[in-house]
Write a protein that holds these residues in place. Structure first.
Motif, PDB file in Angstrom:
ATOM      1  N   THR A  82       0.934  -1.252  -0.102  1.00 57.78           N
ATOM      2  CA  THR A  82       0.048  -0.149   0.057  1.00 57.78           C
ATOM      3  C   THR A  82       0.579   1.451  -0.116  1.00 57.78           C
ATOM      4  O   THR A  82       0.938   1.788  -1.283  1.00 57.78           O
ATOM      5  CB  THR A  82      -0.990  -0.289   1.046  1.00 57.78           C
ATOM      6  OG1 THR A  82       0.299  -0.073   2.469  1.00 57.78           O
ATOM      7  CG2 THR A  82      -1.884  -1.085   1.422  1.00 57.78           C
ATOM      8  N   HIS A 119       1.103  -5.299  12.738  1.00 57.54           N
ATOM      9  CA  HIS A 119       1.532  -5.732  11.025  1.00 57.54           C
ATOM     10  C   HIS A 119       1.880  -6.964  11.819  1.00 57.54           C
ATOM     11  O   HIS A 119       2.989  -7.308  12.101  1.00 57.54           O
ATOM     12  CB  HIS A 119       2.324  -5.302  10.359  1.00 57.54           C
ATOM     13  CG  HIS A 119       1.805  -3.861   9.321  1.00 57.54           C
ATOM     14  ND1 HIS A 119       1.649  -2.737   9.861  1.00 57.54           N
ATOM     15  CD2 HIS A 119       1.233  -3.891   8.191  1.00 57.54           C
ATOM     16  CE1 HIS A 119       0.886  -1.723   9.287  1.00 57.54           C
ATOM     17  NE2 HIS A 119       0.852  -2.514   8.221  1.00 57.54           N
ATOM     18  N   THR A 147      -9.993  -2.471  21.302  1.00 56.42           N
ATOM     19  CA  THR A 147      -9.724  -2.845  19.973  1.00 56.42           C
ATOM     20  C   THR A 147      -8.343  -3.079  19.313  1.00 56.42           C
ATOM     21  O   THR A 147      -7.481  -2.208  19.161  1.00 56.42           O
ATOM     22  CB  THR A 147     -10.477  -2.265  19.229  1.00 56.42           C
ATOM     23  OG1 THR A 147     -10.679  -1.443  19.321  1.00 56.42           O
ATOM     24  CG2 THR A 147     -12.080  -2.666  19.134  1.00 56.42           C
ATOM     25  N   ARG A 173      -3.282  -5.884  10.112  1.00 54.72           N
ATOM     26  CA  ARG A 173      -3.157  -7.007   8.960  1.00 54.72           C
ATOM     27  C   ARG A 173      -2.182  -7.247   8.358  1.00 54.72           C
ATOM     28  O   ARG A 173      -0.988  -6.864   8.824  1.00 54.72           O
ATOM     29  CB  ARG A 173      -2.545  -5.168   7.998  1.00 54.72           C
ATOM     30  CG  ARG A 173      -2.330  -4.868   6.738  1.00 54.72           C
ATOM     31  CD  ARG A 173      -2.611  -3.435   6.356  1.00 54.72           C
ATOM     32  NE  ARG A 173      -1.738  -2.774   5.864  1.00 54.72           N
ATOM     33  CZ  ARG A 173      -0.471  -3.342   4.893  1.00 54.72           C
ATOM     34  NH1 ARG A 173      -2.160  -4.430   3.814  1.00 54.72           N
ATOM     35  NH2 ARG A 173      -0.172  -2.571   4.011  1.00 54.72           N
ATOM     36  N   PRO A 186       2.582   2.319  11.408  1.00 56.51           N
ATOM     37  CA  PRO A 186       1.635   3.453  10.470  1.00 56.51           C
ATOM     38  C   PRO A 186       1.799   3.866   9.144  1.00 56.51           C
ATOM     39  O   PRO A 186       3.118   3.791   9.090  1.00 56.51           O
ATOM     40  CB  PRO A 186       1.281   5.246  11.215  1.00 56.51           C
ATOM     41  CG  PRO A 186       2.805   5.054  12.086  1.00 56.51           C
ATOM     42  CD  PRO A 186       3.046   3.723  12.377  1.00 56.51           C
ATOM     43  N   SER A 226      -3.881   0.710   3.836  1.00 55.03           N
ATOM     44  CA  SER A 226      -5.190  -0.336   3.604  1.00 55.03           C
ATOM     45  C   SER A 226      -6.740   0.205   3.567  1.00 55.03           C
ATOM     46  O   SER A 226      -6.978   0.952   4.168  1.00 55.03           O
ATOM     47  CB  SER A 226      -4.619  -1.332   4.749  1.00 55.03           C
ATOM     48  OG  SER A 226      -4.741  -1.084   5.365  1.00 55.03           O
ATOM     49  N   ARG A 255     -12.297   3.029   6.729  1.00 55.88           N
ATOM     50  CA  ARG A 255     -11.921   3.785   5.962  1.00 55.88           C
ATOM     51  C   ARG A 255     -11.864   2.880   4.531  1.00 55.88           C
ATOM     52  O   ARG A 255     -11.363   2.108   4.401  1.00 55.88           O
ATOM     53  CB  ARG A 255     -10.032   3.519   6.511  1.00 55.88           C
ATOM     54  CG  ARG A 255      -9.644   4.756   5.608  1.00 55.88           C
ATOM     55  CD  ARG A 255      -8.253   4.819   6.022  1.00 55.88           C
ATOM     56  NE  ARG A 255      -7.344   3.612   5.511  1.00 55.88           N
ATOM     57  CZ  ARG A 255      -5.656   3.399   6.578  1.00 55.88           C
ATOM     58  NH1 ARG A 255      -5.064   4.487   6.864  1.00 55.88           N
ATOM     59  NH2 ARG A 255      -4.992   2.465   5.974  1.00 55.88           N
TER      60      ARG A 255
HETATM   61  O1  TXA Z   1      -1.800   0.990   3.979  1.00 55.13           O
HETATM   62  C1  TXA Z   1      -1.847   1.218   5.086  1.00 55.13           C
HETATM   63  O2  TXA Z   1      -2.855   0.907   6.546  1.00 55.13           O
HETATM   64  C2  TXA Z   1      -0.308   1.088   6.323  1.00 55.13           C
HETATM   65  C3  TXA Z   1       0.224   0.863   5.975  1.00 55.13           C
HETATM   66  C4  TXA Z   1       1.904   1.228   6.262  1.00 55.13           C
HETATM   67  O3  TXA Z   1       0.190  -0.792   6.301  1.00 55.13           O
HETATM   68  N1  TXA Z   1      -0.858   2.211   7.100  1.00 55.13           N
HETATM   69  C5  TXA Z   1      -1.810   3.191   7.513  1.00 55.13           C
HETATM   70  O4  TXA Z   1      -1.786   2.682   9.200  1.00 55.13           O
HETATM   71  O5  TXA Z   1      -2.113   4.238   6.831  1.00 55.13           O
HETATM   72  P1  TXA Z   1      -2.561   4.391  10.071  1.00 55.13           P
HETATM   73  O6  TXA Z   1      -2.232   4.301  11.227  1.00 55.13           O
HETATM   74  O7  TXA Z   1      -1.699   6.031   8.840  1.00 55.13           O
HETATM   75  O8  TXA Z   1      -3.884   4.223   9.786  1.00 55.13           O
HETATM   76  C6  TXA Z   1      -4.060   3.408  10.656  1.00 55.13           C
HETATM   77  C7  TXA Z   1      -5.809   3.330  11.006  1.00 55.13           C
HETATM   78  C8  TXA Z   1      -6.415   4.743  11.049  1.00 55.13           C
HETATM   79  O9  TXA Z   1      -6.981   5.542  10.168  1.00 55.13           O
HETATM   80  C9  TXA Z   1      -6.449   4.866  12.063  1.00 55.13           C
HETATM   81  O10 TXA Z   1      -7.209   5.443  13.340  1.00 55.13           O
HETATM   82  C10 TXA Z   1      -7.412   3.830  11.970  1.00 55.13           C
HETATM   83  O11 TXA Z   1      -6.086   2.964  11.156  1.00 55.13           O
HETATM   84  N2  TXA Z   1      -7.238   2.245  13.481  1.00 55.13           N
HETATM   85  C11 TXA Z   1      -6.151   1.756  13.707  1.00 55.13           C
HETATM   86  N3  TXA Z   1      -6.600   0.282  14.965  1.00 55.13           N
HETATM   87  C12 TXA Z   1      -7.787   1.378  15.199  1.00 55.13           C
HETATM   88  C13 TXA Z   1      -8.741   0.310  16.124  1.00 55.13           C
HETATM   89  N4  TXA Z   1      -8.423   0.275  17.033  1.00 55.13           N
HETATM   90  N5  TXA Z   1     -10.370   1.374  15.656  1.00 55.13           N
HETATM   91  C14 TXA Z   1     -10.578   1.733  15.054  1.00 55.13           C
HETATM   92  N6  TXA Z   1      -9.452   2.277  14.378  1.00 55.13           N
HETATM   93  C15 TXA Z   1      -8.377   2.108  14.309  1.00 55.13           C
END
Ligand code: TXA
Ligand code: MG
Length: 312
Positions: A32, A64, A115, A119, A140, A179, A193
């Motif tokens: 991604t 991950h 939660t 991935r 992230p 993702s 998302r």
């Molecule tokens: O493609 C991707 O997902 C990339 C690559 C590096 O794997 N990672 C990514 O991570 O985009 P980040 O941190 O930028 O986005 C994480 C998303 C955020 O929108 C966050 O709010 C959501 O996942 N998220 C994570 N844990 C969550 C939870 N327990 N409940 C709801 N949303 C969560």
């Protein structure tokens, strides 16, 4: 110092795994976008991720893992989630599931939520790194908060500079958007998302995706934050505890626990959620020492203010 950029090779993967084990951050290619990876079980390393990104609050990070079997160590996987993972992992799908109490992933990586986002990335370098370190990686997108996600190694260096020790260069990302994030609530799949895995493909397995609503799933950092509050009441900016209060110290203001005796905000961030949980078990009222509003202090104070806000 500028980070090293190394073309992916078995030596580069071994070097990256050693840095990660040592609590440092690595730019990790995925299908991604490039991720800013940290050992998800190391709260200090996770705190450094927030510091590097300059996140205004602790958004939960994606952990991950290599595959579904690894995911099951960290979360309960209901049948719908299992079907989705079997169909789409490894791939650009993140599943938000109930976190298992036994998971060694740092609470900070989940922003203290019940939660966890998991991935399995579909990229040989990411899979090689996961196999080498044998730990989940919190990652992230590797960009400063509020900026575009990087799809090349040079964009990672440009955005994050010296906060990342090594960037593994695997060329441009194939998908280029993050993702798709789905929360699984029983037999409902809620789209949190839109991302690299399109709705049609998901709906073929999960049926119509539900819209996020406040009761079903957290969607924004603000809503996410309100999900975590200790049972105890919180009093902030407390110079000292009053009778009956447990005191969460910082720096020279020592207490029942101290977020960082040396006044290090990265350390304080790493300890925040674990400390609140520990004091919550022993006291009905928690007083928290003043935390400076600089660096990660902004995110710590944001989190504390939300935890202290009146409950509905
Ligand atoms: O493609 C991707 O997902 C990339 C690559 C590096 O794997 N990672 C990514 O991570 O985009 P980040 O941190 O930028 O986005 C994480 C998303 C955020 O929108 C966050 O709010 C959501 O996942 N998220 C994570 N844990 C969550 C939870 N327990 N409940 C709801 N949303 C969560
Ligand atoms: Mg991002």
């Amino acid at each position: 110092m500028k980070p090293q950029v190394r073309t992916v090779s078995s030596e580069a993967i071994a070097a990256a795994a050693a840095l990660l084990r040592n609590g440092q951050l690595v730019g990790m290619p995925t299908e991604t976008v490039y991720g800013l990876a940290a050992d998800a079980t190391n709260a200090d390393a996770v705190a450094r991720v927030f510091a590097a990104k300059g996140r205004p609050s602790f958004n939960p990070l994606i952990a991950h893992v290599p595959d579904l079997a690894a995911a099951e160590l960290h979360a309960d996987v209901p049948p719908l989630a299992r079907r989705l993972a079997e169909r789409f992992w490894p791939g650009p799908l993140t599943l938000v599931l109930r976190r298992r109490a036994e998971s060694p992933i740092a609470l900070l990586a989940c922003a203290g939520l019940e939660t966890i986002a998991l991935r399995a990335p579909d990229h040989p370098a990411a899979q090689a790194l996961l196999a080498a370190i044998k730990r989940p990686l919190a990652a992230p997108s590797a960009n400063p908060s509020g900026r575009l996600s990087p799809t090349t190694a040079s964009a990672v260096v440009e955005g994050l500079g010296d906060s990342v020790a090594l960037v593994l260069d695997a060329g441009p990302c194939v998908i280029g958007v993050e993702s798709t994030v789905l929360a699984i609530d029983g037999d409902r799949a809620i789209l949190l998302r839109p991302g690299g895995l399109p709705r049609d493909a998901l709906e073929a397995v999960a049926g119509t995706l539900a819209r996020p609503d406040a009761s079903a799933a957290p969607t924004s950092p603000g809503m996410l934050a309100s999900h975590y509050a200790p049972r105890a009441t919180l009093r902030l900016d407390a110079e000292a505890p009053e009778p009956g209060e447990a005191y969460l110290g910082f720096g020279a203001r020592d207490g029942d626990l101290n977020l960082s005796p040396t006044g290090d905000l990265v350390e304080a961030a790493a300890r925040l959620f674990e400390s609140l949980r520990a004091l919550d078990r022993t006291a009905a009222r928690i007083a928290v020492a003043p935390i400076p509003e600089t660096g990660l202090g902004e995110a710590i104070n944001d989190r504390l203010r939300r935890a202290a806000a009146p409950r509905s």
